[in-house]
Write a protein that holds these residues in place. Sequence first.
Motif, mmCIF file in Angstrom:
data_model
loop_
_atom_site.group_PDB
_atom_site.id
_atom_site.type_symbol
_atom_site.label_atom_id
_atom_site.label_comp_id
_atom_site.label_asym_id
_atom_site.label_seq_id
_atom_site.Cartn_x
_atom_site.Cartn_y
_atom_site.Cartn_z
ATOM 1 N N UNK A 177 0.865 -1.174 0.000
ATOM 2 C CA UNK A 177 0.000 0.000 0.000
ATOM 3 C C UNK A 177 0.892 1.212 0.000
ATOM 4 N N UNK A 178 0.429 2.297 0.564
ATOM 5 C CA UNK A 178 1.273 3.482 0.730
ATOM 6 C C UNK A 178 1.081 3.967 2.155
ATOM 7 N N UNK A 179 1.177 3.012 3.109
ATOM 8 C CA UNK A 179 0.802 3.314 4.493
ATOM 9 C C UNK A 179 1.803 4.207 5.205
ATOM 10 N N UNK A 180 3.019 4.347 4.659
ATOM 11 C CA UNK A 180 4.008 5.170 5.350
ATOM 12 C C UNK A 180 4.970 5.774 4.341
ATOM 13 N N UNK A 181 5.748 6.728 4.808
ATOM 14 C CA UNK A 181 6.741 7.359 3.947
ATOM 15 C C UNK A 181 7.757 6.347 3.450
ATOM 16 N N UNK A 182 8.021 5.367 4.302
ATOM 17 C CA UNK A 182 8.963 4.311 3.935
ATOM 18 C C UNK A 182 8.468 3.576 2.696
ATOM 19 N N UNK A 183 7.199 3.214 2.739
ATOM 20 C CA UNK A 183 6.620 2.432 1.652
ATOM 21 C C UNK A 183 6.632 3.231 0.351
ATOM 22 N N UNK A 184 6.353 4.518 0.478
ATOM 23 C CA UNK A 184 6.359 5.373 -0.710
ATOM 24 C C UNK A 184 7.749 5.408 -1.335
ATOM 25 N N UNK A 185 8.780 5.509 -0.489
ATOM 26 C CA UNK A 185 10.154 5.523 -0.995
ATOM 27 C C UNK A 185 10.483 4.198 -1.677
ATOM 28 N N UNK A 186 9.985 3.123 -1.084
ATOM 29 C CA UNK A 186 10.175 1.779 -1.633
ATOM 30 C C UNK A 186 9.544 1.672 -3.020
ATOM 31 N N UNK A 187 8.293 2.136 -3.125
ATOM 32 C CA UNK A 187 7.574 2.122 -4.396
ATOM 33 C C UNK A 187 8.331 2.920 -5.460
ATOM 34 N N UNK A 188 8.748 4.120 -5.068
ATOM 35 C CA UNK A 188 9.453 5.002 -5.991
ATOM 36 C C UNK A 188 10.725 4.351 -6.504
ATOM 37 N N UNK A 189 11.480 3.758 -5.595
ATOM 38 C CA UNK A 189 12.744 3.129 -5.965
ATOM 39 C C UNK A 189 12.511 2.034 -7.004
ATOM 40 N N UNK A 190 11.467 1.223 -6.769
ATOM 41 C CA UNK A 190 11.178 0.124 -7.691
ATOM 42 C C UNK A 190 10.725 0.658 -9.049
ATOM 43 N N UNK A 191 9.822 1.662 -9.020
ATOM 44 C CA UNK A 191 9.315 2.202 -10.287
ATOM 45 C C UNK A 191 10.415 2.883 -11.090
ATOM 46 N N UNK A 192 11.264 3.659 -10.384
ATOM 47 C CA UNK A 192 12.312 4.387 -11.095
ATOM 48 C C UNK A 192 13.370 3.452 -11.673
ATOM 49 N N UNK A 193 13.746 2.435 -10.883
ATOM 50 C CA UNK A 193 14.753 1.505 -11.384
ATOM 51 C C UNK A 193 14.226 0.735 -12.584
ATOM 52 N N UNK A 194 12.932 0.324 -12.502
ATOM 53 C CA UNK A 194 12.353 -0.429 -13.606
ATOM 54 C C UNK A 194 12.391 0.397 -14.892
ATOM 55 N N UNK A 195 12.039 1.672 -14.760
ATOM 56 C CA UNK A 195 12.024 2.541 -15.923
ATOM 57 C C UNK A 195 13.441 2.712 -16.485
#
Lengths: 330, 340
Positions: free
Chosen positions: A45-63
């Motif tokens: 989910x996006x329950x915390x700032x940590x999770x958001x950073x995690x999501x961003x890292x995965x999306x940016x690296x994939x791109x």
Amino acid sequence: MLKKTLIAVSAIPLTTLALTSCGSDSAAGGTDDDGTITMGFAQVGAESGWRTANTKSIQETAEAEGIDLKFSDAQQKQENQIKAIRSYIQQKVDIIAFSPVVETGWDTVLLEAKRAGIPVILTDRAVDSEDTSLYETFLGSDFVLEGEKAGEWLVENAAEADVDGDGDVNVVELQGTTGAAPAIDRKTGFESAIAADDSISIGASQTGDFTRDGGKKVMEAFLKSEDGIDVVFAHNDDMGLGAIEAIEAAGLTPGKDVKIITIDAVKDGMAALAEGKISFIVECNPLLGPQLMDLAKKVLAGEEVPERVVTEETTFTQEQAKEVLPERQY
Amino acid sequence: MRKVLAHQLVWPTTALAVLLLVNVIATPTFFDIRMQDGHLYGSLIDILRNGAPVLLVALGMTLVIATRGIDLSVGAVAAISGAVACVYIAGSPEQGAASTAIVACSIALAVCVGLGLWNGFLVSVLGIQPIIATLVLMTAGRGLAMLVTDGQITTVNNDAFKRIGAGFVLTVPLSIVIALGVFCLAALVTRRTALGMLIESVGINPEASRLAGVRSRTIIWTVYVFGAFCAGVAGLMIASNTSAADANSAGLWIELDAILAVVIGGTSLAGGRFSLSGMLVGALFITTLATTIPTIGIPAETNYLFKAVVVIVVCLIQSPKARAALWVRRTAPLAGRATA
């Protein structure tokens, strides 16, 4: 209709065969015709700032690496995540990665993925399953170790942490989502570390669901029902930040009248640490993207990967937080 | 005595009293209230402050349910409201100014009224069943809120905004003052004018009401707009309480808490009658229950079970049939003696 289903059903063992038989030259079998890797990622989910950073890292690296990422957000619910994984299986992605919301109940859907010949990588959180062949590898932090680090710091600084000077360090614990791996493991690690000092005890423990609101409400109740709270141990920064608000509303000074230990080290948490409101933070590194994509490529190329990959992590005191805060990304 | 027992408020009030009693037994200082930094401080104050959002959402829900409808989207609307307000404040050049907070809240509430119009349109004009119509926004709304916040927890630093959920006015939490203000206004408008009766008549039979000259469609539309407005104010309180918009968890399951508060208060889900005072007790009961769990130290693993058992017991004693079954068995010998 029946014909279509039959074709679809018979196609599954074929792809499995293709994948398993490919071995070294599986670059063709593991990827689409155009050569790009398709990854299905089921986020918690996006329950915390940590999770958001995690999501961003995965999306940016994939791109950056040209991997076609199909991303879904489960809003902290297991059934949503299972649905997402099932849809990835139907879409015949090359590889599935996900962070399980809770530890149990994954065998069926993981078996479906295995039968469809789609390798699975667990990120950040583990699953509790007897059958380790259901997934390729688990990339993530060692939550028990994080809890231990938090506990060890408290044992070393027990004299200082006993703010009311009664010889006992009374800890209240703000747990993460009940049943989630980080909540269970951080609790276990922390408890085992503080067992080294008899003067430290956990007076009360309740879930704050990893959210600021939850942390604040539980802390409000603890401040009234528990006498002489010396230390708050929060399973993540956000609950710790919520606890700070509750402590301040009670007319106490966080960091002085009540010491706060948290885990994660997101930016808001680090800022509170630098201000002296939080006393100690154990890092839980969310930037898993590069390591995940690397592992995905290795798995699809048929290379051996270790069953457990631990992310590199450190701890922060108030002085260290002041130094690193300016260049903190998340 | 029988008249007192038959009053619909007796059982929820008793349940609330018992719950408070349990807390006092577990923590003798539970009722203590002291002054802290110029405002009241204590567990009861926390219950009032944290209960304000539930009370507001339940208020809107009561009127919606009275028209034989239901609004599942209120939690998502609350999340959108908080998200819009926080994102506006965070993006404003003067983040700390009171005027920024006022504009932010106005925009958020306007958006919520828009969402209420949408719900009302689906239900009253297109005639879609309320549970389905509002389910659309329940699922899509949270995604909308995430879109607004970009999936981030948006932290804001604005004292005026912080006061809505965490501030005090004349030593009393501002949030409960706002909630009770809206409550009194709604009570006045529905009970001192014919509006309450019209809402009930629409709930009993919308078509017959229309033929009798009641503008059913307008009334149904209005209650959904009011429900969304209340949810919007609740959302502002939730976001303000932690000075952050958390699109994912703000107001999560608040619609269920609200429905529960309405039901505990004696309003029938079949529509046609409603009790605002009952809802008030119900909302306080739900919030007290949430505070009770950490106060008496229910383990995290069993807190949902505890909640479920309490709610089932309260619903059972509310039911005349269940009560009669218990009552007859217990008082049968006594009754026999009386007639003899």
